[in-house]
Scaffold this active site. Sequence first.
Site, PDB file in Angstrom:
ATOM      1  N   ASP A  62       0.530  -1.135  -0.103  1.00 14.54           N
ATOM      2  CA  ASP A  62      -0.052  -0.095  -0.193  1.00 14.54           C
ATOM      3  C   ASP A  62       0.733   1.258   0.049  1.00 14.54           C
ATOM      4  O   ASP A  62       2.134   1.208   0.314  1.00 14.54           O
ATOM      5  CB  ASP A  62      -0.964   0.042   1.006  1.00 14.54           C
ATOM      6  CG  ASP A  62      -0.219  -0.514   2.485  1.00 14.54           C
ATOM      7  OD1 ASP A  62       1.102  -0.622   2.651  1.00 14.54           O
ATOM      8  OD2 ASP A  62      -1.022  -0.937   3.384  1.00 14.54           O
ATOM      9  N   ASN A 128      -7.481  -3.250  14.592  1.00 10.97           N
ATOM     10  CA  ASN A 128      -8.769  -3.550  14.122  1.00 10.97           C
ATOM     11  C   ASN A 128      -8.613  -4.666  13.211  1.00 10.97           C
ATOM     12  O   ASN A 128      -9.621  -5.082  12.570  1.00 10.97           O
ATOM     13  CB  ASN A 128      -9.512  -2.365  13.680  1.00 10.97           C
ATOM     14  CG  ASN A 128      -9.022  -1.765  12.221  1.00 10.97           C
ATOM     15  OD1 ASN A 128      -8.088  -2.544  11.804  1.00 10.97           O
ATOM     16  ND2 ASN A 128      -9.349  -0.775  11.782  1.00 10.97           N
ATOM     17  N   HIS A 130      -7.063  -4.936  10.376  1.00 12.53           N
ATOM     18  CA  HIS A 130      -6.788  -4.695   8.893  1.00 12.53           C
ATOM     19  C   HIS A 130      -5.427  -5.314   8.586  1.00 12.53           C
ATOM     20  O   HIS A 130      -4.423  -5.315   9.104  1.00 12.53           O
ATOM     21  CB  HIS A 130      -7.119  -3.292   8.729  1.00 12.53           C
ATOM     22  CG  HIS A 130      -6.020  -2.469   9.233  1.00 12.53           C
ATOM     23  ND1 HIS A 130      -5.946  -1.267   9.919  1.00 12.53           N
ATOM     24  CD2 HIS A 130      -4.705  -2.220   8.668  1.00 12.53           C
ATOM     25  CE1 HIS A 130      -4.976  -0.694  10.040  1.00 12.53           C
ATOM     26  NE2 HIS A 130      -3.992  -1.309   9.305  1.00 12.53           N
ATOM     27  N   GLU A 135      -9.584  -2.118   5.686  1.00 13.44           N
ATOM     28  CA  GLU A 135     -10.180  -1.883   6.627  1.00 13.44           C
ATOM     29  C   GLU A 135     -11.254  -2.916   6.848  1.00 13.44           C
ATOM     30  O   GLU A 135     -11.849  -3.441   6.056  1.00 13.44           O
ATOM     31  CB  GLU A 135     -10.819  -0.607   6.812  1.00 13.44           C
ATOM     32  CG  GLU A 135      -9.618   0.732   6.582  1.00 13.44           C
ATOM     33  CD  GLU A 135      -8.907   1.057   7.912  1.00 13.44           C
ATOM     34  OE1 GLU A 135      -8.632  -0.217   8.929  1.00 13.44           O
ATOM     35  OE2 GLU A 135      -8.468   1.738   8.336  1.00 13.44           O
TER      36      GLU A 135
HETATM   37  C1  GLP Z   1      -0.452   0.312   8.624  1.00 13.54           C
HETATM   38  C2  GLP Z   1      -0.252  -0.526   7.366  1.00 13.54           C
HETATM   39  C3  GLP Z   1      -0.207  -1.997   7.631  1.00 13.54           C
HETATM   40  C4  GLP Z   1       0.521  -2.308   8.955  1.00 13.54           C
HETATM   41  C5  GLP Z   1      -0.379  -1.539  10.096  1.00 13.54           C
HETATM   42  C6  GLP Z   1       0.193  -1.746  11.499  1.00 13.54           C
HETATM   43  O1  GLP Z   1      -2.123   0.354   8.509  1.00 13.54           O
HETATM   44  N1  GLP Z   1      -0.936  -0.286   6.142  1.00 13.54           N
HETATM   45  O2  GLP Z   1       0.490  -2.892   6.588  1.00 13.54           O
HETATM   46  O3  GLP Z   1       0.457  -3.734   9.228  1.00 13.54           O
HETATM   47  O4  GLP Z   1      -0.259  -0.003   9.848  1.00 13.54           O
HETATM   48  O5  GLP Z   1       1.401  -1.106  11.877  1.00 13.54           O
HETATM   49  P1  GLP Z   1       2.610  -1.291  12.781  1.00 13.54           P
HETATM   50  O6  GLP Z   1       3.053  -2.643  12.293  1.00 13.54           O
HETATM   51  O7  GLP Z   1       3.090   0.057  12.741  1.00 13.54           O
HETATM   52  O8  GLP Z   1       1.525  -1.410  14.028  1.00 13.54           O
END
Ligand code: GLP
Length: 235
Positions: A62, A128, A130, A135
Amino acid sequence: MKIIRVKDEIEGGQEALALFKDQVKQGAHVFGLATGSTPNTTYQALCQSDLDFSEAISINLDEYVGLSHNDPQSYYSYMVEHLFKQKPFKHSYLPDGTNEDADEECQRYSRIIAQNPVDFQLLGIGRNGHIGFNEPGSPFDGTTRKIKLTESTLNANARFFANEADVPRYAYSMGIGEIMQAKTILLEAYGMNKADAIQKTIEGPVTPNVPASILQKHPNVYFILDEEAASKLSK
Ligand code: GLP
């Protein structure tokens, strides 16, 4: 589904490196990559390893809409900083956040994914549930699309920006249908704030309300979890 429990994310990074090595040995050539703080130790371990990706392809999950590759907050910059600087790939693909034509950008990215089937997909998970930026409520058969980020995701990501108002409201994200096409998937999760999402993902019903729960249906999925992230699992 295989669950690998680790003491902390440093050990998690080493376990992930072992899986990457195994994948490379088996001929994996296309790697689906993730951002966020979760894969940091995995990328550190890859950078310190003797693995060579100069003939491999990477496809990221993404990118924020509105941020150019040069923007220090873009996922492109994150990837350069954490991995590509030390371990360049032959081609590295990320969505182009500056393309204002969402349909065009999403179709372009879906074509790239279709032409380069992912061998090994790395994932983090949102609080959540995702994956990528899919989402809750995202369709399980979805392809790349523009997604409006939820309040929970905006709050979680605000730590990377000077002001909450700077956090982009939209992202281009690979769809769940495309993520599920990967031959092997590795999801990493560390810390207490992921424990609920992990419990629902692994033990709850498969429901679009918890996007990662669809991984229960994938034939080849690994989870690397520290004690806190695994703390709400019944077994
Ligand atoms: C963002 C990214 C995800 C990632 C998530 C969790 O939403 N698009 O790919 O898994 O954050 O982030 P973190 O690893 O910082 O908790």
